[in-house]
Design a protein around this motif. Structure first.
Motif, short mmCIF file in Angstrom:
data_model
loop_
_atom_site.label_atom_id
_atom_site.label_comp_id
_atom_site.label_asym_id
_atom_site.label_seq_id
_atom_site.Cartn_x
_atom_site.Cartn_y
_atom_site.Cartn_z
N THR A 1 -46.52 17.70 -38.95
CA THR A 1 -47.55 16.71 -38.65
C THR A 1 -48.94 17.30 -38.83
O THR A 1 -49.88 16.57 -39.20
CB THR A 1 -47.39 16.17 -37.22
N ALA A 2 -49.10 18.61 -38.60
CA ALA A 2 -50.42 19.23 -38.78
C ALA A 2 -50.83 19.25 -40.25
O ALA A 2 -51.97 18.95 -40.59
CB ALA A 2 -50.41 20.66 -38.22
N VAL A 3 -49.90 19.57 -41.14
CA VAL A 3 -50.21 19.59 -42.56
C VAL A 3 -50.47 18.18 -43.08
O VAL A 3 -51.30 17.96 -43.97
CB VAL A 3 -49.07 20.27 -43.35
N ALA A 4 -49.79 17.19 -42.53
CA ALA A 4 -49.99 15.80 -42.95
C ALA A 4 -51.38 15.29 -42.59
O ALA A 4 -51.92 14.41 -43.27
CB ALA A 4 -48.93 14.90 -42.31
N ASP A 5 -51.98 15.84 -41.53
CA ASP A 5 -53.29 15.41 -41.05
C ASP A 5 -54.38 16.01 -41.93
O ASP A 5 -54.56 17.23 -41.96
CB ASP A 5 -53.46 15.86 -39.60
N ASP A 6 -55.12 15.18 -42.62
CA ASP A 6 -56.19 15.66 -43.51
C ASP A 6 -57.32 16.35 -42.75
O ASP A 6 -58.10 17.11 -43.35
CB ASP A 6 -56.76 14.50 -44.33
N ALA B 1 -37.52 19.19 -38.67
CA ALA B 1 -38.03 18.51 -39.87
C ALA B 1 -37.82 17.00 -39.76
O ALA B 1 -38.70 16.21 -40.12
CB ALA B 1 -37.34 19.06 -41.11
N ILE B 2 -36.66 16.60 -39.26
CA ILE B 2 -36.38 15.17 -39.08
C ILE B 2 -37.37 14.57 -38.09
O ILE B 2 -37.95 13.50 -38.34
CB ILE B 2 -34.93 14.97 -38.62
N TRP B 3 -37.61 15.27 -36.99
CA TRP B 3 -38.58 14.77 -36.01
C TRP B 3 -39.97 14.66 -36.64
O TRP B 3 -40.67 13.67 -36.45
CB TRP B 3 -38.66 15.71 -34.81
N GLY B 4 -40.37 15.70 -37.39
CA GLY B 4 -41.71 15.70 -37.99
C GLY B 4 -41.89 14.59 -39.00
O GLY B 4 -42.95 13.95 -39.07
N ILE B 5 -40.84 14.34 -39.80
CA ILE B 5 -40.93 13.26 -40.79
C ILE B 5 -41.05 11.90 -40.09
O ILE B 5 -41.85 11.05 -40.49
CB ILE B 5 -39.70 13.30 -41.72
N VAL B 6 -40.27 11.71 -39.04
CA VAL B 6 -40.35 10.44 -38.28
C VAL B 6 -41.74 10.30 -37.65
O VAL B 6 -42.36 9.21 -37.70
CB VAL B 6 -39.25 10.39 -37.21
N ALA C 1 -44.16 9.42 -40.43
CA ALA C 1 -43.92 8.07 -40.95
C ALA C 1 -44.52 7.02 -40.04
O ALA C 1 -45.06 6.00 -40.50
CB ALA C 1 -42.43 7.85 -41.13
N ARG C 2 -44.45 7.25 -38.74
CA ARG C 2 -44.98 6.30 -37.78
C ARG C 2 -46.50 6.39 -37.67
O ARG C 2 -47.18 5.37 -37.49
CB ARG C 2 -44.33 6.53 -36.42
N LYS C 3 -47.03 7.59 -37.76
CA LYS C 3 -48.47 7.78 -37.60
C LYS C 3 -49.25 7.42 -38.86
O LYS C 3 -50.38 6.92 -38.79
CB LYS C 3 -48.76 9.23 -37.21
N TYR C 4 -48.64 7.68 -40.04
CA TYR C 4 -49.32 7.44 -41.31
C TYR C 4 -48.46 6.49 -42.15
O TYR C 4 -47.67 6.92 -42.99
CB TYR C 4 -49.55 8.74 -42.06
N PRO C 5 -48.60 5.18 -41.94
CA PRO C 5 -47.69 4.21 -42.59
C PRO C 5 -47.79 4.16 -44.11
O PRO C 5 -46.90 3.61 -44.76
CB PRO C 5 -48.10 2.87 -41.97
N ASP C 6 -48.86 4.72 -44.69
CA ASP C 6 -49.00 4.72 -46.15
C ASP C 6 -48.58 6.04 -46.78
O ASP C 6 -48.59 6.18 -48.01
CB ASP C 6 -50.45 4.41 -46.54
N LEU C 7 -48.24 7.03 -45.98
CA LEU C 7 -47.90 8.35 -46.49
C LEU C 7 -46.50 8.37 -47.10
O LEU C 7 -45.54 7.93 -46.47
CB LEU C 7 -47.98 9.39 -45.36
N LYS C 8 -46.39 8.89 -48.31
CA LYS C 8 -45.10 9.04 -48.97
C LYS C 8 -44.63 10.49 -48.81
O LYS C 8 -45.38 11.42 -49.09
CB LYS C 8 -45.19 8.66 -50.44
#
Length: 472
Positions: free
Chosen positions: A42-47, A69-74, A77-84
């Motif tokens: 989640t930290a890397v996903a956050d710009d 990893a499963i927890w982080g992806i979930v 996915a919930r925090k950034y609805p447009d993130l692929k």
């Protein structure tokens, strides 16, 4: 739990409440480890985060990295609805497991998966916001992941684009290039670079050295972008060398390159150049899950360890674990030749399992030995992928079987009485213990490993002059 290990108690409770099904079999230490893995993702996903990739999460097999990893992806996915998002793993079976867990929470419409045996429509799966794939997908589907904004990679050192070279291979590549009038200057620069790296390793006295990252690597860019190996294949006797040299250059620009001393035999120096190309479009948005991180990512590439594991995680300890050398059969010490000794291998292993007094045993050995010698003994089909860990019964005991290449954790062995390693070099090593046996109470000390290598062994099994090592 050692007194110096500080667990995030509140976060452990929250994760257990949020994920009751996949935390019931985990210890608090494993939930803590999985939570830190999820936090790195989640930290890397956050710009706006200071945690910029590529970062790696170095935890041994069985720690909880895949669960995290499963927890982080979930969470992402919930925090950034447009993130692929893309999750990459070496194994088809792991693709199926991770996809199933993610789809159970986020829905089949959100989570796709693909590998060569999956009975799905590839284009339909890739259109989904989250996709789970094998590493092999990258090499054969260039550009297909350009729209992904976050990558979680299980053991990136096994990623597509691997090359293992010796110094003479660079010389052979240069000779071919100059004799054919193709990129002679560039391949000469590559040979000079490899020679200089070899000189630095000799002078350093270290076991490994990372390739330097410099801005002036136009020769490497030219070899990667302009040299089309397939266009000259009719004029090549050594295409593998040229392919490897090109992969090496690609890894220099975007991946892992390091030089190791090679053979550990006394007085020998046989260096090996290792290169691995991640092949992903957003290395700054990559999180590597690694059981071997301390061995590889610390010395090569633009990787940093995640903040969470650096500051809030303690490795498991192993002090109660005995290193035992078991009597072994009389065959070559190079396991790649063991296929010619199939009957001896089966006979030896059956004898070994009959003699070990423990009633539940976790056994790990080279994958090629399983495939070439032991499938029938393990009651497995002669062909096709195996679903590890295998579970068999022999001599009234339960045996769980895995292979050394397996990098996805399993909790099937957490309560086993014995853990046995069959190694081709017959030497117990700290990395093998750390990678495959993670749930013992205390650590194996350096002194005990050295004692084992000198023949001062602990346990009930007498060694012989040709033997196979095992941890018990």
């Amino acid at each position: 739990t050692p007194p110096e290990l500080l667990l995030f108690s509140n976060d452990i409770i929250k994760r257990r409440n949020a994920w009751p099904d996949n935390t019931s079999y985990l210890s608090d230490w494993q939930v803590h480890s999985a939570h830190l893995t999820a936090g790195a993702i989640t930290a890397v996903a956050d710009d706006n985060s200071s945690e910029v990739g590529p970062i790696y999460v170095p935890m041994p097999t069985g720690s909880g990295k895949t669960t995290g990893a499963i927890w982080g992806i979930v969470d992402c996915a919930r925090k950034y609805p447009d993130l692929k998002i893309c999750f990459l793993t070496p194994y088809k079976g792991s693709v199926d497991v991770v996809h199933k867990e993610l789809a159970k929470t986020l829905g089949e419409a959100e989570v796709g998966h693909y590998h060569s045996d999956a009975k799905v429509i590839k284009s339909k799966e890739l259109a989904k916001r989250i996709v789970v794939l094998t590493h092999a997908f990258i090499e054969h589907n260039k550009g297909a992941l350009d729209d992904r904004g976050l990558f979680i990679i299980d053991e990136a050192i096994y990623a597509t684009g691997e090359a293992s070279l010796k110094l003479q291979h660079f010389s052979e590549a240069r000779s071919w290039a100059t004799s054919h009038g193709l990129f002679g200057e560039e391949f000469t620069a590559l040979l000079d670079f490899a020679t200089d790296l070899d000189r630095k390793l000799r002078d350093s006295g270290a076991n490994y050295i990372a390739a330097p990252h410099t801005s002036d690597m136009t020769w490497a860019k030219t070899i990667v972008n302009d040299f089309v190996v397939s266009a000259h294949s009719q004029n090549m006797d050594n295409r593998g060398v040229l392919d490897g040299a090109q992969r090496f250059c690609e890894a220099l620009l975007n991946g892992l390159v390091f030089l190791s001393k090679g053979s550990q035999a006394k007085g020998r120096y046989d260096p090996v150049y290792s290169a691995s190309v991640l092949g992903i479009p957003r290395i700054d948005k990559a999180v590597i899950l690694s059981a071997t991180g301390g061995m590889v990512y610390d010395i090569a590439g633009p990787f940093k360890e995640s903040y969470g594991t650096q500051h809030h995680w303690t490795a498991p300890s192993f002090e109660q674990l005995n290193i035992v050398q078991l009597s072994g059969p009389e065959f070559s010490s190079t396991y790649r030749s063991w296929g010619t000794h199939k009957d001896s291998i089966v006979s030896y292993l059956d004898w070994l399992l009959s003699k070990i007094p423990e009633q539940s045993i976790y056994l790990t050995l080279p994958k090629s030995i399983i495939d070439n010698c032991l499938r029938h003994y393990f009651d497995q089909p002669e062909r096709g992928d195996l679903d590890y860990p295998l579970k068999i019964n022999r001599h009234g005991k339960v045996i769980y079987i895995a292979n050394h290449a397996r990098s996805v954790g399993s909790n099937d062995f957490k309560d086993c009485d014995a853990v046995v390693y069959l190694w081709e070099n017959h030497i117990p090593q700290a990395v093998s213990v750390q990678r495959f046996h993670t749930l013992a109470d205390e650590k194996v000390t350096e002194d005990s490993l050295q004692d084992a290598n000198r023949g001062k062994l602990v346990g009930n099994y007498p060694p012989c002059h040709k033997s196979v090592c095992a941890g018990r």
